[in-house]
Design a protein around this motif. Structure first.
Motif, mmCIF file in Angstrom:
data_model
loop_
_atom_site.group_PDB
_atom_site.id
_atom_site.type_symbol
_atom_site.label_atom_id
_atom_site.label_comp_id
_atom_site.label_asym_id
_atom_site.label_seq_id
_atom_site.Cartn_x
_atom_site.Cartn_y
_atom_site.Cartn_z
ATOM 1 N N THR A 212 26.439 83.097 114.570
ATOM 2 C CA THR A 212 25.063 83.186 115.070
ATOM 3 C C THR A 212 24.159 82.100 114.519
ATOM 4 O OG1 THR A 212 24.485 84.739 113.286
ATOM 5 C CG2 THR A 212 25.317 85.677 115.346
ATOM 6 N N GLN A 213 24.397 81.651 113.315
ATOM 7 C CA GLN A 213 23.686 80.546 112.668
ATOM 8 C C GLN A 213 22.165 80.746 112.603
ATOM 9 O OE1 GLN A 213 24.856 76.588 113.507
ATOM 10 N NE2 GLN A 213 26.766 77.037 112.514
ATOM 11 N N PRO A 214 21.700 81.805 111.953
ATOM 12 C CA PRO A 214 20.259 81.880 111.678
ATOM 13 C C PRO A 214 19.826 80.871 110.621
ATOM 14 C CG PRO A 214 21.399 83.661 110.573
ATOM 15 C CD PRO A 214 22.432 82.960 111.415
ATOM 16 N N VAL A 215 20.779 80.390 109.830
ATOM 17 C CA VAL A 215 20.489 79.397 108.800
ATOM 18 C C VAL A 215 21.645 78.411 108.772
ATOM 19 C CG1 VAL A 215 21.511 80.849 107.011
ATOM 20 C CG2 VAL A 215 19.935 79.059 106.354
ATOM 21 N N ARG A 216 21.313 77.130 108.588
ATOM 22 C CA ARG A 216 22.322 76.075 108.580
ATOM 23 C C ARG A 216 22.120 75.190 107.359
ATOM 24 N NH1 ARG A 216 20.269 76.238 113.968
ATOM 25 N NH2 ARG A 216 18.623 74.896 113.142
ATOM 26 N N PRO A 259 13.814 89.422 106.899
ATOM 27 C CA PRO A 259 13.198 88.341 107.686
ATOM 28 C C PRO A 259 12.864 87.146 106.804
ATOM 29 C CG PRO A 259 11.611 90.093 107.255
ATOM 30 C CD PRO A 259 12.929 90.581 106.729
ATOM 31 N N PHE A 260 12.953 85.970 107.376
ATOM 32 C CA PHE A 260 12.615 84.742 106.652
ATOM 33 C C PHE A 260 12.180 83.689 107.663
ATOM 34 C CE2 PHE A 260 17.044 84.492 107.743
ATOM 35 C CZ PHE A 260 17.240 83.189 108.135
ATOM 36 N N GLU A 261 11.508 82.650 107.168
ATOM 37 C CA GLU A 261 11.011 81.574 108.021
ATOM 38 C C GLU A 261 11.963 80.388 107.959
ATOM 39 O OE1 GLU A 261 7.044 80.414 107.187
ATOM 40 O OE2 GLU A 261 6.240 82.463 107.216
ATOM 41 N N ASN A 262 12.470 79.997 109.116
ATOM 42 C CA ASN A 262 13.302 78.801 109.234
ATOM 43 C C ASN A 262 12.497 77.767 110.007
ATOM 44 O OD1 ASN A 262 15.212 76.821 109.740
ATOM 45 N ND2 ASN A 262 16.868 78.273 110.071
ATOM 46 N N TRP A 263 12.044 76.732 109.307
ATOM 47 C CA TRP A 263 11.162 75.740 109.921
ATOM 48 C C TRP A 263 11.915 74.692 110.733
ATOM 49 C CZ3 TRP A 263 7.300 74.555 105.336
ATOM 50 C CH2 TRP A 263 6.565 75.714 105.078
ATOM 51 N N THR A 264 13.228 74.718 110.715
ATOM 52 C CA THR A 264 14.005 73.725 111.469
ATOM 53 C C THR A 264 15.064 74.414 112.328
ATOM 54 O OG1 THR A 264 15.449 73.464 109.536
ATOM 55 C CG2 THR A 264 13.653 71.899 109.778
ATOM 56 N N TYR A 265 14.740 75.569 112.868
ATOM 57 C CA TYR A 265 15.749 76.337 113.612
ATOM 58 C C TYR A 265 16.109 75.648 114.931
ATOM 59 C CZ TYR A 265 18.091 80.238 115.873
ATOM 60 O OH TYR A 265 19.007 81.023 116.522
ATOM 61 N N ASN A 266 15.106 75.404 115.782
ATOM 62 C CA ASN A 266 15.355 74.733 117.056
ATOM 63 C C ASN A 266 14.962 73.263 117.026
ATOM 64 O OD1 ASN A 266 16.402 76.912 118.547
ATOM 65 N ND2 ASN A 266 14.348 77.724 118.897
ATOM 66 N N SER A 267 13.988 72.941 116.180
ATOM 67 C CA SER A 267 13.510 71.561 116.089
ATOM 68 C C SER A 267 12.932 71.343 114.702
ATOM 69 C CB SER A 267 12.448 71.283 117.158
ATOM 70 O OG SER A 267 11.870 70.004 116.967
ATOM 71 N N ALA A 268 13.003 70.113 114.235
ATOM 72 C CA ALA A 268 12.441 69.788 112.929
ATOM 73 C C ALA A 268 10.946 69.514 113.007
ATOM 74 C CB ALA A 268 13.156 68.577 112.332
ATOM 75 N N GLU A 269 10.395 69.377 114.234
ATOM 76 C CA GLU A 269 8.978 69.092 114.375
ATOM 77 C C GLU A 269 8.127 70.265 113.909
ATOM 78 O OE1 GLU A 269 8.618 65.780 117.899
ATOM 79 O OE2 GLU A 269 8.124 67.861 118.337
ATOM 80 N N LEU A 270 6.987 69.935 113.307
ATOM 81 C CA LEU A 270 6.098 70.967 112.775
ATOM 82 C C LEU A 270 4.657 70.515 112.973
ATOM 83 C CD1 LEU A 270 6.615 73.678 111.272
ATOM 84 C CD2 LEU A 270 6.060 72.470 109.173
ATOM 85 N N VAL A 271 3.811 71.457 113.381
ATOM 86 C CA VAL A 271 2.382 71.198 113.537
ATOM 87 C C VAL A 271 1.665 71.735 112.309
ATOM 88 C CG1 VAL A 271 0.324 71.609 114.918
ATOM 89 C CG2 VAL A 271 2.532 71.282 116.041
ATOM 90 N N GLY A 272 1.016 70.850 111.579
ATOM 91 C CA GLY A 272 0.288 71.242 110.375
ATOM 92 C C GLY A 272 -1.205 71.321 110.629
ATOM 93 N N ALA A 273 -1.900 72.134 109.841
ATOM 94 C CA ALA A 273 -3.338 72.340 109.997
ATOM 95 C C ALA A 273 -4.063 71.943 108.715
ATOM 96 C CB ALA A 273 -3.646 73.788 110.349
ATOM 97 N N VAL A 274 -5.205 71.284 108.889
ATOM 98 C CA VAL A 274 -6.082 70.907 107.781
ATOM 99 C C VAL A 274 -7.442 71.553 108.037
ATOM 100 C CG1 VAL A 274 -7.236 69.011 106.581
ATOM 101 C CG2 VAL A 274 -4.883 68.744 107.382
ATOM 102 N N TYR A 275 -8.015 72.182 107.035
ATOM 103 C CA TYR A 275 -9.295 72.875 107.180
ATOM 104 C C TYR A 275 -10.352 72.164 106.343
ATOM 105 C CZ TYR A 275 -6.402 76.564 109.155
ATOM 106 O OH TYR A 275 -5.522 77.277 109.929
ATOM 107 N N LEU A 276 -11.495 71.866 106.990
ATOM 108 C CA LEU A 276 -12.630 71.239 106.312
ATOM 109 C C LEU A 276 -13.838 72.157 106.428
ATOM 110 C CD1 LEU A 276 -12.482 67.508 107.512
ATOM 111 C CD2 LEU A 276 -11.829 68.405 105.282
ATOM 112 N N TYR A 277 -14.591 72.272 105.351
ATOM 113 C CA TYR A 277 -15.814 73.070 105.339
ATOM 114 C C TYR A 277 -16.985 72.111 105.207
ATOM 115 C CZ TYR A 277 -12.671 76.988 104.704
ATOM 116 O OH TYR A 277 -11.681 77.924 104.883
ATOM 117 N N LEU A 278 -17.806 72.026 106.268
ATOM 118 C CA LEU A 278 -18.893 71.059 106.328
ATOM 119 C C LEU A 278 -20.221 71.772 106.575
ATOM 120 C CD1 LEU A 278 -17.183 68.324 108.542
ATOM 121 C CD2 LEU A 278 -17.288 68.435 106.045
ATOM 122 N N ASP A 279 -21.269 70.994 106.416
ATOM 123 C CA ASP A 279 -22.608 71.516 106.652
ATOM 124 C C ASP A 279 -22.885 71.548 108.153
ATOM 125 O OD1 ASP A 279 -25.164 72.123 104.922
ATOM 126 O OD2 ASP A 279 -25.839 71.007 106.689
#
Length: 390
Positions: A212-216, A259-279
């Protein structure tokens, strides 16, 4: 063929007629055995390891080097087994020696099979490595790598168990015990199952993971709040390498039961988020334009995913969420760090008023008392001057 071989050994035996018969036979046996081992090793080193060719020749050379010692042991044991009847040895001693070298032959054969499985797996894996440009993005290659590694280890375990079983079955007491054990296989299987249930659970889990390969191997997994890479998958456990070089040893069954998070299961691409707190006075159009320039200049960006949104607002600040995609999780981390550094430096130089600020104001109320008012520009000074002029 057998007749000339026996006659040659008998002739050699006559040369040592001045020695005790048993001692002479043992000396001839071991000297000839050592000679056969040297000759076979010389042939393997001088002939098989020098076969030309890139693919088939390389495989033969690797097999010759890896299987040299098992082959020498097997050839020598076979020679001694055939030579024993031609020498003048007591029956009991001849039977014991023949039995001993038969066991050695079985063990050498099993060792050769285990090493052959390892050679085949290594050859296939080297072919995968040669055809892969980027291991993190090669999902199919890592899938095959995991399957081959797990199947190799399972094959080694099965070959080892069968080899030891075959060697033990050459002894009469063990053979009789094995036959009686087959008669009560039901009770024995229950006892063995309870005694080794954790081992069997992980072995079965290894077979399931191979299919099944949930992890490689090479996958990036979020494990207990850490970034980890799957460094090795053994028959009963998995080695996870953390970002700070620590290793976590996790049973195989964990990945089927939790349960666990596999960040490269179907693709190695990842969308990251940056948060800024401004006036609230932050110039969003200028900031959005500058963020686009920063992201486009980053080599880690995948060129597809990018957005800037006002995601939330409180009584003091607004929260800006910047999302950007990268080809791998590590590049996503570097990309987010570059975005934070670039936009903070730009705001500090061009519009420092956009950083969060704390406002305080006070003004006179209708009853000559002072009232603490809104969070804006302070009207306090003009009103105090008006009162002092009265």
């Amino acid at each position: 063929m057998r007749g000339p071989f026996f006659y040659t050994l008998l002739d050699i035996r006559r040369w040592f007629g001045w020695m005790p018969p048993t001692l002479a036979s043992l000396l001839i046996l071991f000297v000839l055995g050592a000679f056969v081992a040297l000759i076979s090793g010389f042939i393997i080193n001088r002939v098989l390891t020098r076969i030309p060719g890139r693919r088939s020749g390389s495989l033969i050379r690797t097999a010759a080097v890896t299987l040299r010692h098992p082959a020498q042991i097997a050839i020598t044991s076979t020679f001694i087994i055939f030579a024993i009847p031609a020498l003048d040895l007591p029956v009991s001693l001849a039977g014991s020696l023949a039995h001993l070298f038969a066991v050695v032959l079985v063990l050498a054969f099993g060792l050769g099979l285990m090493k052959s499985a390892r050679i085949g797996a290594s050859s296939y894996i080297s072919h995968i490595d040669a055809s892969a440009d980027d291991r993190e993005e090669d999902i199919l290659g890592r899938k095959h790598l995991t399957q081959v590694r797990l199947l190799q280890r399972m094959a080694e375990i099965i070959i080892g168990v069968l080899t030891i079983g075959a060697a033990l079955m050459t002894f009469d007491p063990v053979r009789q015990y094995g036959l009686s054990l087959l008669a009560s296989a039901g009770a024995a299987s229950i006892i063995i199952g309870f005694a080794a249930r954790s081992v069997l659970t992980n072995l079965i889990a290894g077979a399931q993971i191979a299919v099944t390969q949930p992890v490689r191997i090479g996958d990036m997994i979020a494990f207990n709040g850490d970034w980890t890479w799957v460094e090795e998958i053994n028959s009963t456990y998995v080695v996870l390498r953390c970002w700070d070089k620590r290793r976590r040893i996790v049973p195989l069954s964990y990945f089927l039961d939790n349960p666990f998070e596999n960040w490269t299961y179907n693709s190695a691409e990842l969308v990251g988020a940056v948060y800024l707190y401004l006036d609230f006075v932050a110039p969003m159009d200028m900031i959005r334009t500058r963020l686009g320039e920063i992201v486009e200049a980053c080599p880690e960006w995948n060129g597809k995913d990018f957005s800037v949104q006002v995601a939330d607002a409180s009584e003091r600040t607004i929260m800006i969420r910047i999302t950007a995609g990268a080809r791998t999780a590590v590049r996503s981390w570097d990309l987010r760090c570059a975005i934070r550094e670039g936009i903070v430096s730009w705001i500090r130089l061009n519009c420092p008023e956009a950083f969060p600020q704390t406002r305080f104001s006070a003004h006179a109320s209708e009853g000559d008392g002072m009232a603490w008012g809104y969070d804006g520009p302070s009207p306090m000074q003009p009103r105090i001057e008006g009162r002092s002029g009265r």
